[in-house]
Design a protein around this motif. Structure first.
Motif, mmCIF file in Angstrom:
data_model
loop_
_atom_site.group_PDB
_atom_site.id
_atom_site.type_symbol
_atom_site.label_atom_id
_atom_site.label_comp_id
_atom_site.label_asym_id
_atom_site.label_seq_id
_atom_site.Cartn_x
_atom_site.Cartn_y
_atom_site.Cartn_z
ATOM 1 N N ARG A 1 0.843 -1.192 0.000
ATOM 2 C CA ARG A 1 0.000 0.000 0.000
ATOM 3 C C ARG A 1 0.876 1.238 0.000
ATOM 4 O O ARG A 1 1.923 1.285 0.642
ATOM 5 N N MET A 2 0.382 2.199 -0.736
ATOM 6 C CA MET A 2 1.125 3.448 -0.795
ATOM 7 C C MET A 2 0.894 4.227 0.494
ATOM 8 O O MET A 2 -0.177 4.142 1.096
ATOM 9 N N THR A 3 1.867 4.981 0.850
ATOM 10 C CA THR A 3 1.700 5.853 2.004
ATOM 11 C C THR A 3 0.793 7.003 1.575
ATOM 12 O O THR A 3 0.655 7.290 0.372
#
Length: 169
Positions: free
Chosen positions: A94-96
């Motif tokens: 997951r992207m920050t």
């Protein structure tokens, strides 16, 4: 005058049982009756019961009717083995929130739609829904990251303008 009844000749008088003795005997009879019948689960697992009683003899099948196997497929058909399942792809990391916000800000589709809105065009419902969703997501990400817009400066200026108007009258 009546004389007491005599016991029959040759037999001693039978002793009557007390109520307690009768109750005890009745409880014993009831307890013995209670444990008659098959063991629990004997219908579901008949082979376990028959092995205990007959020992080495072959147990009779308790099922009623024909035991002949029935083919489930028509003649000539074969069962297809399912293909091996593909290996599950590892999920993307997951992207920050910062990375996601940067990605949304650099989105070309978003820029094109915002330019069209500024030019006064009306967007189709699909594109308008996507635009609203994306802008809402940007707002959420900015709140998470603690980024504030410069709307406060406009609010302060508007308050000052209102105060001037009120004082001037």
């Amino acid at each position: 005058m009546k004389q007491p009844a005599r016991a029959a000749r040759g037999k001693p008088a039978a002793k009557r049982k007390s109520r307690e003795d009768l109750n005890i005997e009745a409880r014993d009879r009831k307890r013995e009756k209670k444990h008659r019948g098959h063991a629990s689960g004997s219908r579901a697992h008949p082979e376990a019961q028959s092995q205990n009683k007959q020992g080495g003899a072959k147990a009779k099948d308790p099922r009623i009717g024909s035991k002949k196997p029935i083919p489930l497929l028509a003649e000539g058909q074969t069962v297809k083995k399912p293909a091996a399942e593909p290996v599950a792809k590892p999920k993307k990391a997951r992207m920050t929130p910062a990375e996601e916000l940067e990605k949304l800000e650099n989105d070309q589709r978003l820029d094109a739609l915002l330019d069209r809105l500024e030019n006064g065009e009306t967007l189709p419902a699909e594109e308008q829904a996507w635009l609203d969703e994306t802008l809402d997501r940007i707002d959420v990400l900015m709140e998470e990251l603690g980024i504030e817009l410069d709307d406060d400066a406009d609010d302060e200026q508007a308050e000052e303008d209102m105060l001037r108007l009120l004082k001037g009258n």
